[in-house]
Scaffold this motif. Structure first.
Motif, PDB file in Angstrom:
ATOM      1  N   ILE A   9       0.860  -1.178   0.000  1.00 56.49           N
ATOM      2  CA  ILE A   9       0.000   0.000   0.000  1.00 56.49           C
ATOM      3  C   ILE A   9       0.902   1.236   0.000  1.00 56.49           C
ATOM      4  N   PRO A  10       0.893   2.012  -1.095  1.00 57.06           N
ATOM      5  CA  PRO A  10       1.861   3.094  -1.265  1.00 57.06           C
ATOM      6  C   PRO A  10       1.470   4.421  -0.602  1.00 57.06           C
ATOM      7  N   PHE A  11       0.433   4.418   0.226  1.00 59.54           N
ATOM      8  CA  PHE A  11      -0.012   5.664   0.861  1.00 59.54           C
ATOM      9  C   PHE A  11      -0.492   5.367   2.284  1.00 59.54           C
ATOM     10  N   ASP A  12      -0.437   6.385   3.154  1.00 58.97           N
ATOM     11  CA  ASP A  12      -1.014   6.254   4.486  1.00 58.97           C
ATOM     12  C   ASP A  12      -2.530   6.133   4.335  1.00 58.97           C
ATOM     13  N   PHE A  13      -3.179   5.419   5.249  1.00 62.48           N
ATOM     14  CA  PHE A  13      -4.614   5.190   5.132  1.00 62.48           C
ATOM     15  C   PHE A  13      -5.224   4.970   6.508  1.00 62.48           C
ATOM     16  N   SER A  14      -6.541   4.898   6.538  1.00 65.33           N
ATOM     17  CA  SER A  14      -7.270   4.635   7.779  1.00 65.33           C
ATOM     18  C   SER A  14      -8.171   3.431   7.602  1.00 65.33           C
ATOM     19  N   ILE A  15      -8.352   2.730   8.700  1.00 63.06           N
ATOM     20  CA  ILE A  15      -9.372   1.692   8.794  1.00 63.06           C
ATOM     21  C   ILE A  15     -10.228   2.106   9.983  1.00 63.06           C
ATOM     22  N   GLY A  16     -11.422   2.588   9.693  1.00 62.53           N
ATOM     23  CA  GLY A  16     -12.242   3.148  10.768  1.00 62.53           C
ATOM     24  C   GLY A  16     -11.535   4.351  11.356  1.00 62.53           C
ATOM     25  N   ASN A  17     -11.292   4.343  12.666  1.00 60.38           N
ATOM     26  CA  ASN A  17     -10.611   5.472  13.305  1.00 60.38           C
ATOM     27  C   ASN A  17      -9.132   5.196  13.562  1.00 60.38           C
ATOM     28  N   ARG A  18      -8.595   4.131  12.947  1.00 59.94           N
ATOM     29  CA  ARG A  18      -7.180   3.775  13.140  1.00 59.94           C
ATOM     30  C   ARG A  18      -6.364   4.160  11.918  1.00 59.94           C
ATOM     31  N   ASP A  19      -5.326   4.979  12.116  1.00 55.15           N
ATOM     32  CA  ASP A  19      -4.444   5.387  11.024  1.00 55.15           C
ATOM     33  C   ASP A  19      -3.348   4.353  10.825  1.00 55.15           C
ATOM     34  N   MET A  20      -3.053   4.064   9.568  1.00 58.30           N
ATOM     35  CA  MET A  20      -2.034   3.086   9.197  1.00 58.30           C
ATOM     36  C   MET A  20      -1.046   3.768   8.244  1.00 58.30           C
ATOM     37  N   LYS A  21       0.193   3.372   8.315  1.00 59.21           N
ATOM     38  CA  LYS A  21       1.241   3.932   7.462  1.00 59.21           C
ATOM     39  C   LYS A  21       1.348   3.158   6.153  1.00 59.21           C
ATOM     40  N   ALA A  22       1.834   3.818   5.121  1.00 53.78           N
ATOM     41  CA  ALA A  22       2.128   3.148   3.857  1.00 53.78           C
ATOM     42  C   ALA A  22       3.115   2.021   4.125  1.00 53.78           C
ATOM     43  N   GLY A  23       3.009   0.944   3.348  1.00 53.59           N
ATOM     44  CA  GLY A  23       3.965  -0.137   3.525  1.00 53.59           C
ATOM     45  C   GLY A  23       3.438  -1.476   3.076  1.00 53.59           C
ATOM     46  N   SER A  24       4.120  -2.510   3.523  1.00 54.81           N
ATOM     47  CA  SER A  24       3.801  -3.880   3.176  1.00 54.81           C
ATOM     48  C   SER A  24       2.926  -4.479   4.278  1.00 54.81           C
ATOM     49  N   TYR A  25       1.829  -5.112   3.872  1.00 54.42           N
ATOM     50  CA  TYR A  25       0.865  -5.673   4.815  1.00 54.42           C
ATOM     51  C   TYR A  25       0.494  -7.093   4.431  1.00 54.42           C
ATOM     52  N   THR A  26       0.097  -7.867   5.422  1.00 51.14           N
ATOM     53  CA  THR A  26      -0.529  -9.150   5.182  1.00 51.14           C
ATOM     54  C   THR A  26      -1.973  -9.067   5.646  1.00 51.14           C
ATOM     55  N   LEU A  27      -2.844  -9.770   4.952  1.00 52.99           N
ATOM     56  CA  LEU A  27      -4.241  -9.881   5.351  1.00 52.99           C
ATOM     57  C   LEU A  27      -4.524 -11.342   5.618  1.00 52.99           C
ATOM     58  N   GLY A  28      -5.328 -11.591   6.615  1.00 57.89           N
ATOM     59  CA  GLY A  28      -5.648 -12.965   6.954  1.00 57.89           C
ATOM     60  C   GLY A  28      -6.821 -13.033   7.895  1.00 57.89           C
ATOM     61  N   LEU A  29      -7.005 -14.202   8.469  1.00 57.91           N
ATOM     62  CA  LEU A  29      -8.170 -14.441   9.305  1.00 57.91           C
ATOM     63  C   LEU A  29      -7.753 -14.798  10.723  1.00 57.91           C
ATOM     64  N   PHE A  30      -8.397 -14.148  11.699  1.00 59.75           N
ATOM     65  CA  PHE A  30      -8.337 -14.571  13.084  1.00 59.75           C
ATOM     66  C   PHE A  30      -9.483 -15.566  13.252  1.00 59.75           C
ATOM     67  N   ASN A  31      -9.334 -16.569  14.082  1.00 55.22           N
ATOM     68  CA  ASN A  31     -10.381 -17.575  14.323  1.00 55.22           C
ATOM     69  C   ASN A  31     -10.823 -18.227  13.015  1.00 55.22           C
ATOM     70  N   SER A  32      -9.878 -18.578  12.158  1.00 57.71           N
ATOM     71  CA  SER A  32     -10.218 -19.109  10.836  1.00 57.71           C
ATOM     72  C   SER A  32     -10.978 -20.430  10.912  1.00 57.71           C
ATOM     73  N   ASP A  33     -10.887 -21.135  12.036  1.00 63.37           N
ATOM     74  CA  ASP A  33     -11.594 -22.407  12.175  1.00 63.37           C
ATOM     75  C   ASP A  33     -13.007 -22.236  12.725  1.00 63.37           C
ATOM     76  N   SER A  34     -13.357 -21.028  13.122  1.00 59.62           N
ATOM     77  CA  SER A  34     -14.679 -20.816  13.714  1.00 59.62           C
ATOM     78  C   SER A  34     -15.703 -20.494  12.635  1.00 59.62           C
ATOM     79  N   SER A  35     -16.954 -20.438  13.024  1.00 57.38           N
ATOM     80  CA  SER A  35     -18.017 -20.088  12.077  1.00 57.38           C
ATOM     81  C   SER A  35     -18.084 -18.592  11.838  1.00 57.38           C
ATOM     82  N   ALA A  36     -17.325 -17.809  12.611  1.00 58.99           N
ATOM     83  CA  ALA A  36     -17.312 -16.349  12.447  1.00 58.99           C
ATOM     84  C   ALA A  36     -15.869 -15.841  12.414  1.00 58.99           C
ATOM     85  N   PRO A  37     -15.118 -16.148  11.331  1.00 59.00           N
ATOM     86  CA  PRO A  37     -13.744 -15.645  11.256  1.00 59.00           C
ATOM     87  C   PRO A  37     -13.727 -14.124  11.140  1.00 59.00           C
TER      88      PRO A  37
END
Length: 117
Positions: A9-37
């Motif tokens: 992600i080449p720019f600073d951004f927000s997720i809701g009210n949390r600011d994040m810096k530009a950079g390399s990110y991973t996306l994944g699942l918490f509780n991936s084995d549950s019915s509500a990951p």
């Protein structure tokens, strides 16, 4: 968190009210084995993880490209949607949510997509 995708992600951004810096990110699942990951994002530089929201997994669609969609207003980027072959989730559910993000942009807003791999 079970890693599913990577994003540069080449720019600073927000997720809701949390600011994040530009950079390399991973996306994944918490509780991936549950019915509500829960979809999460982790900064590869700092290791800081943030839960984004619970998701519902769907069947795998090979034709769907994995992408992060941001709403840009002025110089600010806000994560609005995550689409992947096995799920999609909107963080901005309605056009009024998008208008709230862009209200101070003075007509200078757009949707920006970053493909994830």
């Amino acid at each position: 968190m079970t890693q599913k995708y990577r994003a540069e992600i080449p720019f600073d951004f927000s997720i809701g009210n949390r600011d994040m810096k530009a950079g390399s990110y991973t996306l994944g699942l918490f509780n991936s084995d549950s019915s509500a990951p829960v979809l999460g994002i982790t900064s590869r530089a700092s290791g800081v993880a943030k839960a984004i929201k619970p998701i519902i997994l769907s069947g795998y669609d090979r034709d769907t490209k994995a992408v992060l969609k941001f709403v840009r207003s002025g110089d600010h980027y806000d994560l609005a949607e995550v689409v992947a072959p096995e799920f999609s989730t909107k963080l901005k559910k309605t056009w009024s949510d998008v208008r709230q993000v862009t209200k101070n942009a003075g007509g200078n807003s757009e949707t920006v997509s970053i493909y994830i791999y």
